[in-house]
Motif scaffolding. Sequence first.
Motif, mmCIF file in Angstrom:
data_model
loop_
_atom_site.group_PDB
_atom_site.id
_atom_site.type_symbol
_atom_site.label_atom_id
_atom_site.label_comp_id
_atom_site.label_asym_id
_atom_site.label_seq_id
_atom_site.Cartn_x
_atom_site.Cartn_y
_atom_site.Cartn_z
ATOM 1 N N GLN A 34 0.840 -1.191 0.000
ATOM 2 C CA GLN A 34 0.000 0.000 0.000
ATOM 3 C C GLN A 34 0.882 1.250 0.000
ATOM 4 O OE1 GLN A 34 -3.054 -0.337 2.998
ATOM 5 N NE2 GLN A 34 -4.126 1.486 2.317
ATOM 6 N N PHE A 36 0.782 5.396 0.699
ATOM 7 C CA PHE A 36 0.029 6.417 1.410
ATOM 8 C C PHE A 36 0.648 7.790 1.145
ATOM 9 C CE2 PHE A 36 -2.535 3.855 4.334
ATOM 10 C CZ PHE A 36 -1.842 2.664 4.401
ATOM 11 N N GLY A 43 -3.303 12.968 9.058
ATOM 12 C CA GLY A 43 -3.210 11.521 9.023
ATOM 13 C C GLY A 43 -2.780 11.025 7.653
ATOM 14 N N LEU A 44 -2.727 9.697 7.520
ATOM 15 C CA LEU A 44 -2.331 9.085 6.259
ATOM 16 C C LEU A 44 -3.553 8.866 5.376
ATOM 17 C CD1 LEU A 44 -0.008 8.331 8.323
ATOM 18 C CD2 LEU A 44 0.396 6.352 6.847
ATOM 19 N N SER A 46 -4.745 6.765 2.017
ATOM 20 C CA SER A 46 -4.368 5.679 1.114
ATOM 21 C C SER A 46 -4.446 6.154 -0.332
ATOM 22 C CB SER A 46 -5.313 4.492 1.314
ATOM 23 O OG SER A 46 -4.985 3.454 0.423
ATOM 24 N N LEU A 89 4.492 7.368 1.855
ATOM 25 C CA LEU A 89 4.936 6.186 2.583
ATOM 26 C C LEU A 89 4.437 4.926 1.905
ATOM 27 C CD1 LEU A 89 3.716 8.370 5.046
ATOM 28 C CD2 LEU A 89 5.238 6.868 6.296
ATOM 29 N N LEU A 100 0.960 -4.121 9.366
ATOM 30 C CA LEU A 100 1.738 -3.445 8.336
ATOM 31 C C LEU A 100 3.067 -2.950 8.892
ATOM 32 C CD1 LEU A 100 -0.818 -1.224 6.355
ATOM 33 C CD2 LEU A 100 0.162 -3.421 5.710
ATOM 34 N N PHE A 102 5.874 -0.087 7.919
ATOM 35 C CA PHE A 102 5.962 1.131 7.122
ATOM 36 C C PHE A 102 7.409 1.522 6.859
ATOM 37 C CE2 PHE A 102 1.681 2.949 6.960
ATOM 38 C CZ PHE A 102 1.020 2.130 7.854
ATOM 39 N N GLY A 103 7.651 2.096 5.672
ATOM 40 C CA GLY A 103 8.898 2.793 5.448
ATOM 41 C C GLY A 103 8.848 4.148 6.137
ATOM 42 N N TYR B 33 -6.392 -0.673 14.574
ATOM 43 C CA TYR B 33 -4.982 -0.587 14.936
ATOM 44 C C TYR B 33 -4.701 0.755 15.626
ATOM 45 C CZ TYR B 33 -4.975 -3.717 10.837
ATOM 46 O OH TYR B 33 -5.252 -4.709 9.921
ATOM 47 N N TYR B 35 -1.256 3.187 16.165
ATOM 48 C CA TYR B 35 0.142 3.435 15.846
ATOM 49 C C TYR B 35 0.602 4.705 16.575
ATOM 50 C CZ TYR B 35 -0.606 0.530 11.636
ATOM 51 O OH TYR B 35 -0.899 -0.484 10.751
ATOM 52 N N LEU B 43 6.217 4.916 11.559
ATOM 53 C CA LEU B 43 5.047 4.472 12.333
ATOM 54 C C LEU B 43 5.337 3.143 13.006
ATOM 55 C CD1 LEU B 43 3.137 5.797 9.595
ATOM 56 C CD2 LEU B 43 1.695 5.539 11.565
ATOM 57 N N LEU B 45 3.531 0.076 15.417
ATOM 58 C CA LEU B 45 2.256 -0.490 15.848
ATOM 59 C C LEU B 45 2.269 -0.700 17.359
ATOM 60 C CD1 LEU B 45 -0.497 -1.690 14.937
ATOM 61 C CD2 LEU B 45 0.670 -3.892 14.764
ATOM 62 N N TYR B 48 -3.362 -3.916 18.254
ATOM 63 C CA TYR B 48 -4.361 -4.074 17.219
ATOM 64 C C TYR B 48 -5.458 -5.019 17.697
ATOM 65 C CZ TYR B 48 -2.150 -8.545 15.962
ATOM 66 O OH TYR B 48 -1.632 -9.819 15.978
ATOM 67 N N LYS B 57 -0.885 -7.441 21.113
ATOM 68 C CA LYS B 57 0.185 -6.459 21.168
ATOM 69 C C LYS B 57 0.857 -6.302 19.810
ATOM 70 C CE LYS B 57 1.276 -7.533 25.975
ATOM 71 N NZ LYS B 57 2.295 -8.059 26.912
ATOM 72 N N GLU B 59 4.310 -3.811 18.168
ATOM 73 C CA GLU B 59 5.756 -3.698 18.370
ATOM 74 C C GLU B 59 6.125 -2.943 19.648
ATOM 75 O OE1 GLU B 59 7.556 -1.827 15.001
ATOM 76 O OE2 GLU B 59 9.599 -2.064 15.753
ATOM 77 N N PHE B 90 -2.033 7.558 15.892
ATOM 78 C CA PHE B 90 -2.996 7.337 14.811
ATOM 79 C C PHE B 90 -3.752 6.038 15.037
ATOM 80 C CE2 PHE B 90 -2.045 10.748 12.029
ATOM 81 C CZ PHE B 90 -0.688 10.995 12.124
ATOM 82 N N GLN B 104 -5.912 0.063 4.519
ATOM 83 C CA GLN B 104 -6.065 0.599 5.870
ATOM 84 C C GLN B 104 -6.454 2.068 5.757
ATOM 85 O OE1 GLN B 104 -3.196 0.175 9.031
ATOM 86 N NE2 GLN B 104 -3.064 -2.047 8.748
ATOM 87 N N PHE B 106 -6.942 5.638 7.908
ATOM 88 C CA PHE B 106 -6.392 6.267 9.096
ATOM 89 C C PHE B 106 -7.255 7.427 9.577
ATOM 90 C CE2 PHE B 106 -2.060 4.764 10.050
ATOM 91 C CZ PHE B 106 -1.957 3.797 9.078
ATOM 92 N N GLY B 107 -7.227 7.634 10.890
ATOM 93 C CA GLY B 107 -7.815 8.813 11.477
ATOM 94 C C GLY B 107 -6.864 9.999 11.381
#
Lengths: 112, 115
Positions: A34, A36, A43-44, A46, A89, A100, A102-103, B33, B35, B43, B45, B48, B57, B59, B90, B104, B106-107
């Motif tokens: 994905q 983003f 926020g992110l 998509s 990202l 997920l 992320f980079g 999730y 983050y 980001l 995690l 979740y 749990k 990371e 997030f 996914q 996001f907020g």
Amino acid sequence: KQEVTQIPAALSVPEGENLVLNCSFTDSAIYNLQWFRQDPGKGLTSLLLIQSSQREQTSGRLNASLDKSSGRSTLYIAASQPGDSATYLCAVPEGGSEKLVFGKGTKLTVNP
Amino acid sequence: NAGVTQTPKFRILKIGQSMTLQCAQDMNHNYMYWYRQDPGMGLKLIYYSVGAGITDKGEVPNGYNVSRSTTEDFPLRLELAAPSQTSVYFCASSYWRTGGFDEQYFGPGTRLTVT
């Protein structure tokens, strides 16, 4: 453990230029990838989701490609505009999981 | 559709205080999730959930707790806030279908400062 690298970390281009953002990942056993966009303080959002069975996905001026075997994806932005300035990202699942990875993103600046 | 909503947008806490970050989604997503995003670190995690009543749990779960009593809501609880928890948080959600996950969503994030 899945690791995602994005190169370059930052990119500045003049308006109108076509550009490519790169994403590489270490574990090729993914079911999708994905891309983003994140604007400062937001926020992110998509942009594109590529399933593992696909090689490309397009949305407007954006085209994302996926080469699972080499662990690479590219995001191509055609005819860039100042409104494209943001951090981009990419993210891939950890193993076959729902989590997920992320980079750190590429910060793009398009100058008028 | 409101998508994923988060409250509050900003908060300043003193060391040792507690608070709950609220997250809700109206897309009937089964997965949710949390983050955190720190400058230069990407980001990470925290926790979740795969459905109501089921959490796990990520990371970086230390110092946080979650619960999921409904499909729509997934609050994140910070107990005994520490400066290391200063971050942008997030919430996100997605839907599992046969063959994999959809995108996914996001907020807008909660910017938390602990001093």
